[in-house]
Design a protein around this motif. Structure first.
Motif, short mmCIF file in Angstrom:
data_model
loop_
_atom_site.label_atom_id
_atom_site.label_comp_id
_atom_site.label_asym_id
_atom_site.label_seq_id
_atom_site.Cartn_x
_atom_site.Cartn_y
_atom_site.Cartn_z
N GLN A 463 43.10 51.15 24.80
CA GLN A 463 44.13 52.17 25.04
C GLN A 463 43.70 53.52 24.49
O GLN A 463 43.99 54.57 25.08
CB GLN A 463 45.44 51.74 24.37
N SER A 464 42.96 53.52 23.39
CA SER A 464 42.57 54.77 22.75
C SER A 464 41.58 55.57 23.60
O SER A 464 41.35 56.75 23.32
CB SER A 464 41.98 54.50 21.37
N ILE A 466 41.88 55.88 27.02
CA ILE A 466 42.55 56.42 28.20
C ILE A 466 42.88 57.89 27.96
O ILE A 466 43.40 58.26 26.90
CB ILE A 466 43.81 55.62 28.53
N GLY A 467 42.52 58.73 28.92
CA GLY A 467 42.73 60.16 28.79
C GLY A 467 41.54 60.89 28.19
O GLY A 467 41.54 62.13 28.11
N ARG A 468 40.52 60.15 27.80
CA ARG A 468 39.33 60.75 27.20
C ARG A 468 38.18 60.84 28.20
O ARG A 468 38.04 59.98 29.06
CB ARG A 468 38.86 59.93 26.00
N THR A 469 37.38 61.88 28.05
CA THR A 469 36.14 61.98 28.81
C THR A 469 35.04 61.26 28.04
O THR A 469 34.91 61.43 26.83
CB THR A 469 35.75 63.44 29.05
N TYR A 496 34.26 49.79 31.54
CA TYR A 496 34.93 50.70 32.47
C TYR A 496 34.68 50.24 33.90
O TYR A 496 33.63 49.68 34.21
CB TYR A 496 34.37 52.12 32.34
N ARG A 517 36.41 59.87 33.16
CA ARG A 517 37.64 60.08 32.38
C ARG A 517 38.54 58.88 32.60
O ARG A 517 38.87 58.52 33.72
CB ARG A 517 38.36 61.35 32.81
N THR A 519 41.72 56.65 33.00
CA THR A 519 43.05 56.97 33.54
C THR A 519 44.06 55.85 33.34
O THR A 519 45.26 56.11 33.24
CB THR A 519 42.95 57.28 35.04
N ASP A 520 43.62 54.58 33.30
CA ASP A 520 44.57 53.47 33.26
C ASP A 520 43.82 52.20 32.89
O ASP A 520 42.60 52.21 32.68
CB ASP A 520 45.25 53.32 34.62
N ALA A 528 38.62 54.40 35.44
CA ALA A 528 38.20 55.78 35.21
C ALA A 528 37.81 56.45 36.52
O ALA A 528 37.52 55.78 37.53
CB ALA A 528 37.02 55.81 34.23
#
Length: 531
Positions: A463-464, A466-469, A496, A517, A519-520, A528
């Motif tokens: 989870q950590s 998600i939202g990261r590049t 991924y 990146r 996303t989910d 990603a």
């Protein structure tokens, strides 16, 4: 060469007319060794075919013996090979052979037994067997060895070398390496239909040198595993590995780097350094003892040098470490690793139990507080460090309170991935003789509890991201719910998946670094998109 007591018939073997299939069981070290044997067969002209789909002339089963289940699978694959082609040459290789050679000599499904530290000799062994030599006990002239001893007596009672032999001093007396055969061989080439069983199984405990193998090709398209160490001196009370792999033996830095360079020139970007007890790498060069080194805070300079030099090879972008003994993680060791940007922040620290009483019974040489210190040192150095581990449930004498102590410790540490094993009795180990063996039903219940905990902790770690590049190296193309994805790992070993459109350019991305990146979630992966 012949003498008055030895008759030999030399038959030239045309390997180009033969097909071979390999089935591998067990650890990453076994995988590396299986690939090395396949490479040797290819170089000799043998066509490598699918184990499941094709009929082969030669079947090789690279066996495992870490648990009773591994033993059973090894036996099953030997018999499956014989059933797939009754006229094929069936070869059993590796740890199960090393542990149970006397038992396997009586198994009519297998033609050739090869223990550990002779996997590099698969072609000379086949040449000798297929050549139809007729002496009852043949000195192996194809394999130039010294100080080699064949296990014929020590395994008779227990299937593994006696404790005294395994732990005692190494005898320097030289002995010939012999192939022990049953009956007489046919005079021609081809399979001898059980007219003999050839066994190349030496006393692994007297081995002092690392067996050089080169994998040639290896499974993952983004990563390559390099075996740099063999053997273990720890003698955990539940473990058969020191008996079937012998004492610690390290690969020379020069030879390890040559293989790294070879893979780098072929486009591999990530190297995984692996061994049976990787933390001991290089100690045998200095005639050093691991326990002494740990007790006296001797830095692991040999291993650090290997890591540094591997990272310096042109083309290598990542260096990942195989399983480490927790005590090697000190502030000094990690400070040096931090200076090597190619080192991946993924550490597999083998815990086995989170209960101090059980750890002591396991002869693990550390307690939970020491393990926790190692974890804290890693997490202080890398914010996104992934820490994975192995745990055994149902060790002899493990009470419900002991298990719950272990469960709570594992919960507190918060591992990214947890490999849970139900304790398996291994004949010849200290734990096999312990009282209060835990019933299988209780082992299964405890295993299920930890597996559920692992699922929750693993998802929280993913989870950590998600939202990261991030950067990944795709290793394969997969289909999920009818859609195609590239699947690979980031530096923290998080898997991924990236959707693709099925064109030729997507295939070319396998093995290359991609920026993505998250996303989910997608099953046990982070979904990603490319950036």
């Amino acid at each position: 060469m012949t003498d008055g007591n030895t008759k030999e018939i030399q038959v030239k073997i045309d390997f180009s007319k033969m097909k071979a299939a390999m089935h591998n069981l067990g650890c990453k070290v076994n995988s590396y060794e299986a690939e090395a044997m396949v490479s040797e067969l290819r170089e000799a002209g043998v066509e490598i075919v699918s184990w499941e789909k094709d009929r082969a002339d030669i079947y090789i089963i690279n066996t495992c013996s870490v648990t009773n289940i591994a033993d059973r699978k090894s036996r099953q694959m030997i018999h499956k090979a014989r059933a797939m082609n009754p006229e094929a040459v069936v070869i059993a290789v590796g740890c199960y052979v090393q542990a149970r050679s006397e038992e396997l000599r009586q198994d009519t499904a297998v033609d050739i037994l090869v223990g550990n530290n002779d996997k590099s000799n698969i072609i000379p062994i086949l040449e000798e067997y297929l050549g139809g030599k007729t002496d009852e006990t043949v000195k192996n002239e194809n394999i130039k060895r010294s100080e080699k001893n064949c296990i014929t007596e020590n395994v008779a009672e227990t299937g593994v070398p006696s404790e005294g032999l395994s732990r005692g001093t190494i005898d320097d007396e030289k002995a010939s390496f012999e192939r022990v055969s049953s009956g007489t061989a046919s005079s021609g080439g081809g399979r001898n239909f059980k007219s003999r069983t050839s066994a190349y199984v030496r006393d692994i405990n007297k081995e002092k040198t690392f067996e050089e193998l080169r994998a040639g090709e290896i499974a993952d398209n983004g990563r390559v595993f390099i075996k740099v160490q063999d053997g273990c001196n720890q003698f955990c009370s539940y473990c058969i590995i020191p008996y079937v792999r012998g004492r610690i033996r390290s690969r020379s830095l020069e030879n390890a780097l040559k293989e790294v360079e070879d893979f780098a020139t072929r486009g591999y970007r990530e190297v995984v350094l692996t061994g049976i007890h990787l933390s001991s790498y290089g100690l045998d060069f200095d005639n050093a003892n691991y326990e002494y080194a740990m007790d006296h805070d001797i830095p692991s300079e040999r291993l650090l040098e290997l890591i540094r030099r591997t990272a310096e090879v042109p083309g290598i972008a990542r260096v990942r470490l195989g399983s480490l003994e927790p005590r090697i993680i000190t502030e000094a060791f990690v400070d040096e690793l931090k200076k090597i940007p190619e080192v991946c922040p993924h550490f597999h620290l083998s815990l086995q139990s989170g209960c101090d009483r059980t750890l002591k019974a396991m002869n693990r040489h550390y307690d939970t507080s020491a393990f926790r210190r190692s974890v804290d040192i890693i997490r202080a150095a890398w914010d996104d460090a992934a820490i994975t581990t192995d745990v055994i449930v149902g060790f002899p004498g493990e009470t419900e309170d002991d298990f719950m102590d272990s469960y709570r410790f594992i919960d507190e540490i918060g591992f990214y991935e947890l490999h849970v094993f139900k304790y398996s009795r291994r004949q010849g180990t200290a734990a096999d003789k312990m009282k209060d063996q835990v019933p299988d039903q209780i082992k299964a219940e405890r295993s299920e509890k930890l597996i559920r905990l692992d699922g929750a902790k693993s998802e929280a770690f993913r989870q950590s991201f998600i939202g990261r590049t991030d950067e990944i190296i795709p290793e394969e193309m997969v289909t999920i719910d009818g859609k195609k994805y590239l699947r690979g790992y980031n530096r923290s070993y998080v898997r991924y998946v990236v959707p693709v459109w099925g064109n030729a350019a997507d295939e070319g991305k396998i093995g290359q670094i991609m920026r993505v990146r998250g996303t989910d979630f997608c099953d046990t992966c982070v979904l990603a998109m490319t950036v």
